[in-house]
Scaffold this motif. Structure first.
Motif, PDB file in Angstrom:
ATOM      1  N   ASP A  51       1.783   3.504 -13.209  1.00  0.00           N
ATOM      2  CA  ASP A  51       2.194   4.274 -12.395  1.00  0.00           C
ATOM      3  C   ASP A  51       2.178   3.822 -10.721  1.00  0.00           C
ATOM      4  O   ASP A  51       1.083   3.781 -10.508  1.00  0.00           O
ATOM      5  CB  ASP A  51       1.702   5.722 -12.504  1.00  0.00           C
ATOM      6  CG  ASP A  51       2.324   6.914 -11.691  1.00  0.00           C
ATOM      7  OD1 ASP A  51       3.140   6.475 -10.773  1.00  0.00           O
ATOM      8  OD2 ASP A  51       1.866   8.032 -11.870  1.00  0.00           O
ATOM      9  N   SER A  52       3.421   3.736 -10.267  1.00  0.00           N
ATOM     10  CA  SER A  52       3.313   3.177  -8.783  1.00  0.00           C
ATOM     11  C   SER A  52       2.565   4.087  -7.859  1.00  0.00           C
ATOM     12  O   SER A  52       2.347   3.639  -7.024  1.00  0.00           O
ATOM     13  CB  SER A  52       4.583   2.776  -8.149  1.00  0.00           C
ATOM     14  OG  SER A  52       5.456   3.919  -8.409  1.00  0.00           O
ATOM     15  N   ALA A  53       2.536   5.416  -8.205  1.00  0.00           N
ATOM     16  CA  ALA A  53       1.996   6.465  -7.198  1.00  0.00           C
ATOM     17  C   ALA A  53       0.318   6.294  -7.317  1.00  0.00           C
ATOM     18  O   ALA A  53      -0.292   6.729  -6.479  1.00  0.00           O
ATOM     19  CB  ALA A  53       2.369   8.005  -7.820  1.00  0.00           C
ATOM     20  N   THR A  54      -0.195   5.606  -8.577  1.00  0.00           N
ATOM     21  CA  THR A  54      -1.598   5.600  -8.248  1.00  0.00           C
ATOM     22  C   THR A  54      -2.284   4.110  -8.673  1.00  0.00           C
ATOM     23  O   THR A  54      -3.300   4.059  -8.883  1.00  0.00           O
ATOM     24  CB  THR A  54      -2.142   6.441  -9.698  1.00  0.00           C
ATOM     25  OG1 THR A  54      -1.616   5.945 -10.724  1.00  0.00           O
ATOM     26  CG2 THR A  54      -1.856   7.933  -9.515  1.00  0.00           C
ATOM     27  N   ASN A 101       0.761  -1.242  -0.237  1.00  0.00           N
ATOM     28  CA  ASN A 101      -0.024  -0.038   0.074  1.00  0.00           C
ATOM     29  C   ASN A 101       0.944   1.239  -0.102  1.00  0.00           C
ATOM     30  O   ASN A 101       0.366   2.248   0.492  1.00  0.00           O
ATOM     31  CB  ASN A 101      -0.898  -0.231   1.117  1.00  0.00           C
ATOM     32  CG  ASN A 101      -2.145   0.912   1.043  1.00  0.00           C
ATOM     33  OD1 ASN A 101      -2.512   1.166  -0.079  1.00  0.00           O
ATOM     34  ND2 ASN A 101      -2.704   1.554   2.141  1.00  0.00           N
ATOM     35  N   GLY A 102       2.124   1.189  -0.595  1.00  0.00           N
ATOM     36  CA  GLY A 102       2.743   2.470  -0.860  1.00  0.00           C
ATOM     37  C   GLY A 102       2.083   3.519  -1.245  1.00  0.00           C
ATOM     38  O   GLY A 102       2.195   4.740  -1.279  1.00  0.00           O
ATOM     39  N   SER A 103       1.220   2.991  -2.427  1.00  0.00           N
ATOM     40  CA  SER A 103       0.275   4.116  -3.301  1.00  0.00           C
ATOM     41  C   SER A 103      -0.857   4.756  -2.367  1.00  0.00           C
ATOM     42  O   SER A 103      -1.312   5.808  -2.921  1.00  0.00           O
ATOM     43  CB  SER A 103       0.004   3.556  -4.355  1.00  0.00           C
ATOM     44  OG  SER A 103      -0.946   2.546  -4.211  1.00  0.00           O
ATOM     45  N   GLY A 128       0.308  -7.799 -12.525  1.00  0.00           N
ATOM     46  CA  GLY A 128      -0.330  -8.135 -11.443  1.00  0.00           C
ATOM     47  C   GLY A 128       0.672  -8.146 -10.301  1.00  0.00           C
ATOM     48  O   GLY A 128       0.351  -8.726  -9.218  1.00  0.00           O
ATOM     49  N   ARG A 129       1.930  -7.763 -10.431  1.00  0.00           N
ATOM     50  CA  ARG A 129       3.041  -7.985  -9.497  1.00  0.00           C
ATOM     51  C   ARG A 129       3.090  -6.406  -8.715  1.00  0.00           C
ATOM     52  O   ARG A 129       2.717  -5.425  -9.296  1.00  0.00           O
ATOM     53  CB  ARG A 129       4.296  -8.024 -10.251  1.00  0.00           C
ATOM     54  CG  ARG A 129       5.332  -8.180  -9.241  1.00  0.00           C
ATOM     55  CD  ARG A 129       6.898  -8.362 -10.077  1.00  0.00           C
ATOM     56  NE  ARG A 129       7.982  -9.193  -9.361  1.00  0.00           N
ATOM     57  CZ  ARG A 129       9.008  -9.308  -9.853  1.00  0.00           C
ATOM     58  NH1 ARG A 129       9.382  -9.100 -11.228  1.00  0.00           N
ATOM     59  NH2 ARG A 129       9.986  -9.873  -9.165  1.00  0.00           N
ATOM     60  N   SER A 130       3.030  -6.895  -7.455  1.00  0.00           N
ATOM     61  CA  SER A 130       3.080  -5.455  -6.490  1.00  0.00           C
ATOM     62  C   SER A 130       4.337  -4.458  -6.811  1.00  0.00           C
ATOM     63  O   SER A 130       5.557  -5.001  -6.947  1.00  0.00           O
ATOM     64  CB  SER A 130       3.095  -5.958  -4.903  1.00  0.00           C
ATOM     65  OG  SER A 130       3.566  -5.089  -4.036  1.00  0.00           O
ATOM     66  N   PHE A 131       4.165  -3.258  -6.701  1.00  0.00           N
ATOM     67  CA  PHE A 131       5.125  -2.377  -7.006  1.00  0.00           C
ATOM     68  C   PHE A 131       6.003  -2.329  -5.760  1.00  0.00           C
ATOM     69  O   PHE A 131       7.015  -2.075  -5.542  1.00  0.00           O
ATOM     70  CB  PHE A 131       4.417  -0.944  -7.213  1.00  0.00           C
ATOM     71  CG  PHE A 131       3.991  -0.683  -8.462  1.00  0.00           C
ATOM     72  CD1 PHE A 131       5.025  -0.872  -9.651  1.00  0.00           C
ATOM     73  CD2 PHE A 131       2.585  -0.327  -8.728  1.00  0.00           C
ATOM     74  CE1 PHE A 131       4.710  -0.513 -10.911  1.00  0.00           C
ATOM     75  CE2 PHE A 131       2.362  -0.130  -9.999  1.00  0.00           C
ATOM     76  CZ  PHE A 131       3.243  -0.207 -11.114  1.00  0.00           C
ATOM     77  N   ASP A 132       5.482  -2.529  -4.515  1.00  0.00           N
ATOM     78  CA  ASP A 132       6.181  -2.550  -3.262  1.00  0.00           C
ATOM     79  C   ASP A 132       6.906  -3.752  -2.996  1.00  0.00           C
ATOM     80  O   ASP A 132       7.993  -3.767  -2.023  1.00  0.00           O
ATOM     81  CB  ASP A 132       5.238  -2.273  -2.041  1.00  0.00           C
ATOM     82  CG  ASP A 132       4.595  -0.985  -2.270  1.00  0.00           C
ATOM     83  OD1 ASP A 132       4.880  -0.177  -3.162  1.00  0.00           O
ATOM     84  OD2 ASP A 132       3.698  -0.488  -1.561  1.00  0.00           O
TER      85      ASP A 132
END
Length: 549
Positions: free
Chosen positions: A497-500, A315-317, A507-511
């Protein structure tokens, strides 16, 4: 146990992931929160009281859900209020309420595919670029062309039956099975639709029109949503999971409720914790695939917050739980004198795609589609007629029932929902389940776009009924005054965009590099009313190919 990958959930996405990974030789552990269903025991459609038996609810097969903001009701929209000839319209509530089933999600080996009607739809190619083309919603970070080979792969394993003409959804190969014959209600609806420029075609169905893969052809009992006792419906248990177990590389543990995702200091997911038979287990996982659905997946991510992930896992975004979308639904039923045996046949056997493209409905964005829905709404036995369509009692009711049974005709409509900041999944501050996890809270508000689309769907459904020659409606209901959803999306959406976004195009987590999501949580949009299971499966197969590669 040692596993190369751990999958949470065994529905459409989890089962497809398990099949693809085990086929590649990986050792896979699937943790399923619900029980294993036994068709011969759990779907007794041959008993005298079959009509009083909805889909079974054994212990542990339903999760507890709470509801928050579902929106207020404007009396100006009261033509969308649910009613039938027996109950009539009641007093209009001030707020939208949860329906009798609310979020109809099944916990069990096979997930909600055990309960689904079995439509097997590809998304309209234009639905992937909604924001680019229409300035609203969100774009998918992949195209129809990227997904098409995996649609074909899923259809081949399931044995999807469909029409020869693909329409807007171009295909690299024909459907594996020929289309099903249309039921009496669908035939009459198709004639009416042709006259007013709304043509119907055979629907793509995950039900066998011919014997296939050691499974029998459909017997057209019309009870797909009550569970299929013979195995022709392509639910995940008799397709993907059956073949995954045959590889010898799959371990599947039913009634294994995941209680926490453990993130390591390095950002990788170290383990999952789950309860089975009263004991808490810690399972290390080199690869974790979440496939628990668009309510339970964000719930688990948010509930797993700790010192390393104070806002929740992945949930970094700040987007986990946001962008919750349901699908709009509407059903209008009338009685058509002279029409017989409409209770027979396959549910949703005919579909009209004319208004499915994002710009197809004037005054709304997103699109919708129409089906013949007599069997889908449960008008397959005399009890349903007597309790919903025919007022009165005693000998007069019996005589009327004998006269009209089998003449009901229903138009079902399913439409798109756009993401809205008010619609989301949160965690309850007051209630927990038996494992101590906060209950998920669903907030789902109808936007102006949704209301415009609902009015259009209701108007068109009534118009189609009139064109069949039927009388005035005797039952109508939809999404306006009751939240009853079988299709939900978007709470961990994929994007560029990992910010949004929560996940990338695979389907891979940005975090977390070893965390993947394989359910409808990743959908940036709902499409124009398509059933989502086939898209979930295609995304899972594409993701698994990436993991293996």
């Amino acid at each position: 146990m040692r596993a190369d990958a751990v999958i949470v959930g065994s529905g459409a996405g989890g089962a497809a992931s398990a099949w693809a990974l085990t086929r590649a030789g990986l050792r896979v552990l699937v943790l399923e929160a619900g029980p294993r269903f036994v068709p011969a025991r759990d779907y007794p459609l041959d008993t005298p009281d079959w009509e009083r038996r909805p889909f079974p609810r054994p212990s542990g097969s339903r999760a507890r859900i709470r509801y928050g903001d579902l929106g207020t009701l404007d009396p100006g929209d009261a033509t969308l209020q649910r009613w039938n000839a027996v109950e009539r319209r009641g007093r209009l509530p001030a707020r939208r309420l949860p329906g009798r089933s609310g979020y109809a999600h099944v916990l069990g080996v096979g997930g909600s595919t055990l309960h689904y009607v079995g439509e097997a739809h590809r998304l309209h190619p234009e639905s992937f670029t909604l924001a680019r083309d229409h300035g609203t919603g969100a774009d998918w970070p992949l195209s129809y062309a990227d997904l098409e080979p995996f649609y074909a792969e899923a259809e081949a394993l399931i044995g999807v039956a469909g029409p020869e003409e693909p329409g807007a959804r171009w295909r690299s190969a024909p459907y594996p099975q020929p289309a099903h014959p249309l039921s009496p209600a669908a035939q009459r609806l198709a004639l009416a639709g042709e006259d007013i420029g709304l043509p119907f075609t055979a629907n793509a169905r995950a039900a066998l029109s011919q014997a296939w893969d050691d499974r029998p052809a459909c017997n057209y009992c019309g009870q797909c949503a009550r569970g299929c006792p013979i195995g022709d419906k392509g639910s995940a248990d008799v397709t993907f999971l059956r073949h995954a177990e045959a590889t010898g590389h799959l371990t599947l543990i039913p009634e294994a409720r995941v209680t926490r995702i453990e993130a390591g200091r390095d950002g990788h997911i170290a383990a999952v914790h789950y309860r089975n038979a009263g004991t808490i287990h810690r399972q290390e996982t080199p690869i974790l695939i979440l496939a628990a659905g668009a309510v339970q997946t964000p719930r688990l991510l948010l509930a797993s917050r700790d010192a390393h992930t104070p806002d929740g896992v992945a949930n970094g975004s700040g987007e986990v739980g946001r962008n919750f979308m349901e699908t709009l639904s509407w059903h209008s039923t009338a009685l058509l004198p002279g029409l017989a045996n409409t209770h027979m046949g396959l549910p949703a056997d005919a579909v009209c795609w004319s208004e499915n493209a994002p710009a197809a409905v004037p005054g709304a964005v997103g699109g919708c589609r129409y089906t013949s829905a007599v069997q889908e709404v449960g008008l397959t036995g005399p009890a349903a007629y007597a309790t919903r369509l025919l007022p009165g009692h005693g000998t007069a009711l019996k005589a009327r029932l004998r006269e009209v049974f089998g003449s009901a005709i229903t138009v079902g409509a399913t439409g798109a929902v756009l993401p809205d900041a008010r619609s989301r999944i949160t965690l309850s501050n007051e209630e927990t389940d038996t494992d101590g996890l906060p209950l998920p809270v669903i907030h789902s508000v109808l936007t102006d776009n949704s209301l415009a689309l609902l009015h259009h769907m209701a108007h068109t459904a009534r118009r189609l009924l009139r064109e069949t020659g039927a009388g005035e409606p005797v039952e109508e209901y939809g999404s306006w005054d009751r939240f009853t959803a079988t299709h939900v999306f978007g709470t961990a959406r994929m994007g560029a965009d990992s910010a949004t976004s929560v996940a990338d195009a695979w389907g891979r987590s940005f975090d977390h590099a070893n965390l993947w999501i394989a359910d409808a949580s990743v959908f940036p949009g709902t499409g124009g009313g398509e059933a989502p299971s086939l898209t979930i499966q295609a995304l899972a197969l594409r993701q698994a190919a990436r993991i293996v590669g």
